[in-house]
Structures are given as C-alpha cells and as structure tokens.
Design an enzyme around this catalytic site. Structure first.
Site, mmCIF file in Angstrom:
data_model
loop_
_atom_site.group_PDB
_atom_site.id
_atom_site.type_symbol
_atom_site.label_atom_id
_atom_site.label_comp_id
_atom_site.label_asym_id
_atom_site.label_seq_id
_atom_site.Cartn_x
_atom_site.Cartn_y
_atom_site.Cartn_z
ATOM 1 N N GLY A 106 24.183 18.890 78.067
ATOM 2 C CA GLY A 106 25.175 19.369 77.115
ATOM 3 C C GLY A 106 25.191 18.468 75.898
ATOM 4 O O GLY A 106 24.252 17.713 75.666
ATOM 5 N N ASN A 107 26.238 18.550 75.106
ATOM 6 C CA ASN A 107 26.359 17.652 73.961
ATOM 7 C C ASN A 107 27.837 17.358 73.707
ATOM 8 O O ASN A 107 28.708 17.871 74.404
ATOM 9 C CB ASN A 107 25.680 18.250 72.727
ATOM 10 C CG ASN A 107 26.272 19.592 72.357
ATOM 11 O OD1 ASN A 107 27.441 19.684 72.001
ATOM 12 N ND2 ASN A 107 25.471 20.651 72.459
#
Ligand code: CTP
Length: 406
Positions: free
Chosen positions: A213-214
C-alpha cells in the site's frame, strides 16, 4: 475551524429548543461562526433552562432572541424580519413538541412564528427520548414536515441522557454542518453535474494478512468531494481504505485493490461530467496472492506485476462516449515536478493535472496541508501557495467550473 467559502457571510437562523442536546447547539453555533456564517440564535423559553443566551451571544457575537415581546434595536417585528433575511433556518435540537408545533402550523412563540413566516429552507435535527421519537404521532409529524420540503437530519442511534439506548440522539455538529453546506450549495455552479472523486490508497494483497500500500490518507480526495458538494454536484466518492467520515450527501463506494477501483471508476464515469482522480493507486501488485499466510523464513522475494492504469482506461472510454467532460489527474512527484506532471497530463489525456512534490514539508501524504501547481492542457501553469487541503480543493473545483464552461 478555518473559514468555509460556502458559509462565508451566509445568514443562518439557529433555533434552539428545550432538550438536553441544546449544549451541542452551542458547538454548532461556534463552528458556523468560525466558518464565516452570520448566526442569529433564537431560543425557546425551555431552551434557556438548559443553556443561557449569554453562551450563544458570546459564541456568535450577535444578539440572541429569547423573548418575542422584548423591545429590539434591530427590528420591530423580529419573527418577520429575521425570517426574511435568513438563507437557512436550522432547528437544533428540535424537540418532539416543537416538531408537532411546526407540523400543525402553531405560532405561539418567536421561533415557531418565524418557522411559519420564513420562506428560507428549514433543516431540523430532532433530539428526544427513544419512546417519543418512535411514537406514531412524532413519526406522522416528521413525515408531514418532510413532505413539505423540510430537511430532517437524524436522529442518530446511541445512548440517551436517560441511560436508554436507541434512536433519538441529535446528530453531531460536524454532521449537521455537512447538511447545512449541502442545502446552501444546492444551487451552486455544479448543480445537476455528476462528479466522481477517487481518494486514498489501494491495498494489493500479498497474503491474507499483508498488502502493498502507500501512505495516502485520503484527505485531499475527501476535501475535493466536499468542495464539489458545496457547489451543488451529485458526488460519488470511490475510496480505498481510509479512516475518514464520508461528507454528507456523497455516495461512497469502498474498494480495496487497484482492479476494484478501476472497475468502479469506469462504471461510474459512464454518466459523469467530471472525474477527479486523487487516489494514490498502487502501481504494482503481487503477481500471485498467496492463499495462506507466508511463514517466516530466510530471504523472500515477491514477484510483482503492474496494476491497471485507471486513467488510461478512462481516456479510452472517453474517446468513445465523450464522458466525463473534464478529467483531473494528480501527479505525486519526488523531483522534476513540472516536467513529469506535464508528461503525465499528455500521456493520460487529462484536462488538468495537480502536481505536487511529496518530499516538500507540508505537502503530499498524511499531512493537513498541501502545496500544488495546477497545469492545464493549454499549458497554463498556476502555482498555489502552501495551504490546507480544503483550500486546495476549493481552488481545483473553481478551475473545474471554468473548464466545464470552456
Ligand atoms: N493513476 C491511475 N492508475 C494507476 C496509477 C495512477 O489512474 N494505476 C492515476 C493517479 O490517480 C493520478 C495519476 O494517475 O491521478 C498519476 O499518478 P502517479 O502515481 O503520480 O503517476 P503514475 O502514472 O503512477 O506514474 P509514476 O508512478 O511513474 O510517477
């Protein structure tokens, strides 16, 4: 609370009736005033038993109306003049008794008379005991008000002052603020327009417990959705995993992966006028999701594969159908910002790109502020100063309104 353009200088009557939730009305009065509205509070006699008029006077800096018969500096016939200048009347909290009076057109005090004489829209936030709310008399009164165009916010479910649990709590001031923005904005420059907004990160699963993810918080996207709502748009908010409240009036679609987001965006864009693609879509995903949790061991390498480019898919569909009319992309860069953003604008067939250098302090992910540069398809470049994400959203939506006219 920072100033909110849709509320700036707007004249709002806040009617407070006699329930324990009257203390929350003080918070609402404060928030509306801080946001820039001119708030005139009208209290029923019962309301003054819960909170004093001084509280509202101090919070709004305006005279507070409690007595129909008191001589007044501003106007001789307050229920008429107040009702005439008002752009919105909010009754919060609205007791069962007050709703009954409104439903039947009674006018035996200043607030009920004002509700009868004003032509401004009326929003009520019911707050009462579970039994009173559930009673057929109250339900009939509420239905009658609704059919006359009165907006009803809540009540919410939860714990009552009596200790009982159920429906009857006044909705929180922040949520009421959302309803107020929606009503004040409904004839705005995007009225009748369909706006799709994406927000947040995407999560690409590695195994049942891990993902790629980020750091996107979704704040910029949610602020865009709110700014579009403030201008009267119908808003669909497609969001990855975030922990933010949905803006009042937005239809929210929760997605996990880039593929899920792509599917939702392409479907919703078929009828949309505007797409604001603020999501931080993952560029890579594990080639294979492991069905069982990967066990600890020595070195591990994961094979990654590209995710679908959502904006490219939008451009292809737009070439066929002509929708959405305006597509706005974002460029999160860590160097050579303008040139990279301009390349993306062209490659993805955008009308506007919002470029930011995510390495700059106060810009990009997981902060409340942003510093962006707007670049349009004609090569116009507009650098904006460091400002809140809400203010960035306002600037972007002002450009979108312009682009729809061009
Ligand atoms: N975007 C998209 N689909 C993807 C990746 C990004 O639609 N799979 C969108 C983003 O929502 C954003 C724009 O494309 O509006 C640019 O995203 P960005 O991450 O800055 O660029 P990338 O295309 O991913 O290029 P790079 O990561 O190489 O800079």
């Amino acid at each position: 609370m920072e100033p909110i353009p849709i509320l700036k200088g707007r004249r709002i009557i806040l009617g407070v009736t006699g329930g324990i939730a009257a203390y929350k009305a003080a918070d609402l009065a404060s928030k509306l005033t801080q946001a820039g509205a001119q708030v005139d509070v009208v209290m029923t006699a019962a309301a003054t038993r819960f909170v004093t008029s001084l509280t509202f006077h101090a919070l709004t800096g305006r005279p507070v109306w409690t007595d129909w018969w008191a001589p007044t500096p501003e106007t001789a016939i307050p229920h008429v003049t107040l009702g005439e200048v008002a752009e919105l009347v909010v009754i919060a909290p609205a007791t069962a008794n007050f709703l009954a009076k409104m439903a039947h057109g009674l006018a035996d005090d200043l607030l009920s008379a004002l509700c009868l004489s004003t032509r401004a829209p009326i929003l009520v936030a019911p707050a009462m005991d579970v039994g009173m709310w559930g009673h057929p008399a109250t339900q009939e009164n509420v239905e009658r008000l609704r059919s006359r165009g009165v907006a009803i916010a809540g009540p919410a479910y939860g714990r009552m002052a009596s200790g009982l649990e159920g429906w009857g709590r006044m909705v929180e001031p922040m949520e009421l603020l959302g309803h107020i923005r929606r009503i004040l904005g409904r004839e705005g420059p995007l009225a009748g327009k369909h706006v799709v907004v994406t927000a947040g990160p995407t999560y690409e699963p590695i195994d049942p417990v891990r993902f790629i993810g980020n750091r996107s918080s979704g704040r910029q996207g949610f602020a865009l959705a709110q700014a579009a709502l403030d201008r009267g748009a119908e808003v669909v908010l497609i969001t990855g995993p975030v922990t933010l409240e949905t803006p009042v009036g937005a239809r929210r679609i929760d997605v996990g992966t880039a593929a899920e987001m792509a599917e939702a965006v392409w479907r919703e864009c078929a009828e949309a006028d505007v797409l604001l693609m603020a999501a931080a879509v993952a560029d890579y995903r594990p080639a294979q999701m492991q069905p069982l949790k990967i066990k600890k061991g020595a070195a591990l390498s994961l094979e990654l594969t590209s995710t679908v480019d959502i904006l490219e898919g939008v451009a292809a569909r737009r070439a066929e159908r002509g929708k959405p009319r305006v597509v706005v992309g974002f460029a999160a860069e860590t160097g050579d910002v303008l040139r990279n953003a301009q390349t993306k604008l062209q490659a993805k067939g955008l009308d506007l790109i919002v470029a930011n250098d995510v390495t700059e302090p106060g810009a990009g992910f997981a902060v409340e502020t942003n510093r962006v540069t707007l670049i349009d398809a004609h090569g116009r470049v507009e650098p904006l100063p460091l400002m809140s994400k809400a203010a960035v959203a306002e600037a972007i939506l002002d450009r979108v309104v312009q682009l729809l006219k061009e």
